[in-house]
Structures are given as structure tokens and as C-alpha cells.
Scaffold this active site. Structure first.
Site, short mmCIF file in Angstrom:
data_model
loop_
_atom_site.label_atom_id
_atom_site.label_comp_id
_atom_site.label_asym_id
_atom_site.label_seq_id
_atom_site.Cartn_x
_atom_site.Cartn_y
_atom_site.Cartn_z
N PHE A 33 42.73 -48.40 -16.35
CA PHE A 33 42.10 -48.46 -15.03
C PHE A 33 41.80 -49.88 -14.59
CE2 PHE A 33 41.26 -44.31 -16.77
CZ PHE A 33 41.57 -43.48 -15.71
N ARG A 34 41.30 -50.71 -15.51
CA ARG A 34 40.71 -51.98 -15.10
C ARG A 34 41.47 -53.22 -15.54
NH1 ARG A 34 37.18 -48.10 -15.91
NH2 ARG A 34 35.89 -47.55 -14.12
N GLN A 99 37.56 -40.24 -23.36
CA GLN A 99 37.41 -40.30 -21.90
C GLN A 99 38.76 -40.05 -21.24
OE1 GLN A 99 34.78 -43.98 -20.79
NE2 GLN A 99 35.68 -44.43 -22.77
N HIS A 119 35.90 -36.46 -19.88
CA HIS A 119 36.29 -36.53 -18.47
C HIS A 119 37.35 -35.50 -18.11
CE1 HIS A 119 34.71 -40.97 -18.24
NE2 HIS A 119 33.76 -40.07 -18.20
N CYS A 127 40.19 -23.89 -10.38
CA CYS A 127 39.44 -23.62 -9.15
C CYS A 127 37.99 -24.02 -9.38
CB CYS A 127 39.54 -22.14 -8.81
SG CYS A 127 38.40 -21.65 -7.49
N CYS A 152 42.63 -21.65 -4.13
CA CYS A 152 42.72 -20.70 -5.25
C CYS A 152 43.31 -19.37 -4.79
CB CYS A 152 41.33 -20.48 -5.85
SG CYS A 152 41.31 -19.26 -7.17
N CYS A 155 40.36 -16.60 -5.23
CA CYS A 155 39.11 -16.56 -4.46
C CYS A 155 39.11 -17.48 -3.25
CB CYS A 155 37.92 -16.90 -5.37
SG CYS A 155 37.71 -18.67 -5.67
N SER A 194 36.63 -50.18 -21.71
CA SER A 194 35.87 -51.31 -21.18
C SER A 194 34.36 -51.04 -21.26
CB SER A 194 36.29 -51.61 -19.75
OG SER A 194 36.06 -50.47 -18.93
P1 OAD Z 1 39.45 -49.24 -18.71
O1 OAD Z 1 40.73 -49.50 -17.98
O2 OAD Z 1 38.19 -49.52 -18.00
O3 OAD Z 1 39.42 -50.04 -20.08
C1 OAD Z 1 40.53 -50.03 -20.94
C2 OAD Z 1 40.38 -51.18 -21.90
O4 OAD Z 1 41.44 -51.13 -22.84
C3 OAD Z 1 40.48 -52.54 -21.20
O5 OAD Z 1 39.36 -53.32 -21.56
C4 OAD Z 1 41.78 -53.14 -21.74
O6 OAD Z 1 41.69 -54.54 -21.96
C5 OAD Z 1 41.96 -52.43 -23.04
N1 OAD Z 1 43.37 -52.25 -23.47
C6 OAD Z 1 44.40 -51.78 -22.76
N2 OAD Z 1 45.51 -51.68 -23.50
C7 OAD Z 1 45.19 -52.12 -24.75
C8 OAD Z 1 45.90 -52.29 -25.99
N3 OAD Z 1 47.19 -51.93 -26.11
N4 OAD Z 1 45.22 -52.80 -27.04
C9 OAD Z 1 43.91 -53.14 -26.93
N5 OAD Z 1 43.19 -53.00 -25.81
C10 OAD Z 1 43.81 -52.50 -24.73
O7 OAD Z 1 39.53 -47.71 -19.21
P2 OAD Z 1 38.31 -46.79 -19.75
O8 OAD Z 1 37.28 -47.60 -20.42
O9 OAD Z 1 38.94 -45.68 -20.48
O10 OAD Z 1 36.92 -42.19 -15.62
O11 OAD Z 1 37.74 -46.26 -18.39
C11 OAD Z 1 36.61 -45.42 -18.41
C12 OAD Z 1 36.67 -44.44 -17.26
O12 OAD Z 1 36.85 -45.15 -16.02
C13 OAD Z 1 37.87 -43.53 -17.31
O13 OAD Z 1 37.67 -42.43 -18.16
C14 OAD Z 1 38.00 -43.09 -15.88
C15 OAD Z 1 37.80 -44.42 -15.20
O14 OAD Z 1 37.28 -44.36 -13.91
C16 OAD Z 1 36.98 -41.33 -14.61
O15 OAD Z 1 37.96 -41.25 -13.90
C17 OAD Z 1 35.77 -40.50 -14.46
ZN ZN Z 2 38.96 -19.37 -7.49
#
Ligand code: OAD
Ligand code: ZN
Length: 248
Positions: A33-34, A99, A119, A127, A152, A155, A194
Site C-alpha cells: 500500500f505505502r 492484515q 482485514h 452481502c 444480493c 435479500c 508499516s
Molecule cells: P504497507 O504498504 O503499509 O507496508 C508494507 C511494508 O512492507 C512497507 O513498509 C514496505 O517497505 C515493506 N515491504 C514491502 N515489500 C517488502 C519485502 N519484499 N521485504 C521487506 N519489506 C517489504 O502495508 P500494511 O502494513 O500491510 O488495510 O498495511 C496495513 C493496512 O493498510 C492494510 O491491511 C490495508 C491498508 O490500508 C485496509 O485496507 C483496511
Molecule cells: Zn443478502
């Protein structure tokens, strides 16, 4: 040195929790994501309230979903997933809290009762009113034919991927289980997150507060590094692969 330290800590631990984020799946072709080029650099997230409020937003959410489908469909578990599945199989990892919605832990053979999906899961839809499961492929066919997201069939309720959006209530049972596992483990491994999204990111701190050692494996620094006993800033596949050779 940090690789040896990790191996030593996992060997010495009696009950390990693995807590994963999108970074474990990037080597499988699924963007995180980030990071630069990550999903939130291309699009702003669609909040739950916006999804509920307008058919246009629902259509936009599904357009994005379908655009991502080939990547998800073709993805196979990576080295990190395989190492974790191995640690579960030998009884070292008691629980995987993820997550991620990509279904790759499941595919790697982690049994359902060892897995907590914080998540949700993006491999199907449901639905929001009655809970009936809907298949992504069926929704795609209808969307392509009519340009609208079907409601759906049972419903008439709003159908959404079985994932949690910002502003959507967390799955209660999953949160309870995750907290309970954090409280009783003696080693908590954060892998590829992250750690900026709450309440998920509070779970490592629960483990820490209850006496577990905390290890953070991530390419770049995270918000919780200061609380960790060990931080390994390296590629996750590289870091976890050696653990595949550990025996019970
Ligand atoms: P992020 O994208 O925020 O963080 C992923 C981390 O993994 C980053 O700090 C990258 O540097 C690191 N990374 C990526 N590839 C790597 C690799 N091969 N080796 C080592 N590090 C690596 O993703 P999440 O923390 O999972 O939620 O994000 C948390 C939540 O934010 C997600 O579950 C999602 C999002 O919005 C919802 O949609 C509710
Ligand atoms: Zn339904």
C-alpha cells in the site's frame, strides 16, 4: 548477525505469533500500500461510508478490484509464506495474524484454525445485510454486462468484497482472537507491515506489554521499531527462507 539472532530467538521461543502485512506478498506480484508505486500512491482508499452511500463509488471500487484480479489470481505463496507455513506445521508458530486479504497464507497450507484474518478476505464477496457469499467471477460477469454492481440475490442488500475498508467495523471474533494470542505468545514476529493502521498495529504492543519479545522484519523502518528487541531491515523472503530448515 541479525539473521543468526532471529534464528536463535525462534529456536528459543515456545509459542510464536507471526503478524503479517503486505510486504510478505510483494515478491508474489501483489503490490503493497505505502511503498512507492503502492496501491495508495495510485488511488485514495474508498471509505466504507462512501461505498454504502453511492452506486457510483461501488462501481469504482469494483473496477479497481477487477483491475487487480489477474495479480491475485496468478499469485502463489512466496518464501515468507512457505517459511511461516513450515513453522506452523512443526508447532513453533501457534497463530498467524494477517492484515492481508490475498489468501496466500491459506494457500500455503496454514490451517484455518491457526489463521486470523484481521482485514477479511478478498477472494470472495458477501452481502452486508444477510451475509450470503457471492463469487467475484459472477459479479464480474454481471458488471461487464450491465455496468452496475449487482445487489444480493437473496435479500437485495449491498454486496462487497469480504474485506474491511476504512471506517468499517473490525471483525470482532478476529480481534478478540488476535489479542488473546498476543497475550500468551513469548515471541511476536511482525513481518512486512508499516504498522501505521490501527487497531491492527496495536497488537504487537499488546504482546510486548505481556512480556513477549518483539521482532520487526521490514525493508524500511516502522513506527514501532523503538519497541522492538530486534529489527531486521532486509528483504522478507531472504530473511525468512532459512527458517524453513528449522525442525521441531
Ligand atoms: P504497507 O504498504 O503499509 O507496508 C508494507 C511494508 O512492507 C512497507 O513498509 C514496505 O517497505 C515493506 N515491504 C514491502 N515489500 C517488502 C519485502 N519484499 N521485504 C521487506 N519489506 C517489504 O502495508 P500494511 O502494513 O500491510 O488495510 O498495511 C496495513 C493496512 O493498510 C492494510 O491491511 C490495508 C491498508 O490500508 C485496509 O485496507 C483496511
Ligand atoms: Zn443478502
Amino acid at each position: 548477525p541479525s539473521a543468526a539472532q532471529l534464528l536463535h530467538m525462534v529456536r528459543a521461543a515456545r509459542r510464536v505469533v507471526a503478524f503479517t502485512g503486505a510486504g510478505i506478498s510483494t515478491e508474489c506480484g501483489i503490490p503493497d500500500f505505502r511503498s512507492p508505486g503502492g496501491l495508495w500512491s495510485q488511488n485514495r482508499p474508498i471509505a466504507f461510508s462512501a461505498y454504502l452511500a453511492s452506486p457510483q463509488m461501488r462501481a469504482e471500487a469494483w473496477r479497481r478490484k477487477f483491475a487487480m484480479e489477474p495479480a491475485f489470481r496468478n499469485a502463489r505463496p512466496g518464501r515468507g509464506h512457505r517459511a511461516i507455513a513450515h513453522l506452523v506445521a512443526i508447532g513453533k508458530v501457534a497463530c498467524v495474524i494477517t492484515q492481508n486479504i490475498d489468501n496466500l497464507h491459506q494457500m500455503s497450507g496454514v490451517p484455518t484454525d491457526r489463521l486470523v484474518e484481521l482485514h477479511g478476505n478478498g477472494s470472495y464477496a458477501h452481502c452486508l445485510a444477510c451475509g450470503l457469499r457471492h463469487e467475484i467471477d459472477e459479479i464480474r460477469l454481471i458488471f461487464e454486462a450491465t455496468g452496475a454492481v449487482p445487489d444480493c440475490r437473496a435479500c437485495g442488500g449491498i454486496v462487497k468484497t469480504a474485506t474491511i475498508s476504512f471506517g468499517q467495523p473490525m471483525p470482532e471474533a478476529a480481534m478478540l482472537r488476535a489479542r488473546a494470542e498476543a497475550e500468551v505468545c513469548d515471541l511476536f514476529l511482525v513481518i512486512g507491515s508499516s504498522l501505521v493502521v490501527y487497531p491492527a498495529a496495536a497488537i504487537p504492543l499488546i504482546a510486548r506489554r505481556h512480556g513477549a519479545r518483539l521482532v520487526i522484519l521490514n525493508r524500511e523502518p516502522t513506527d514501532l521499531d523503538a519497541h522492538a528487541d530486534l529489527v531486521v531491515n532486509a528483504d522478507i523472503g531472504d530473511t525468512l527462507e532459512p527458517l524453513t530448515r528449522l525442525d521441531g
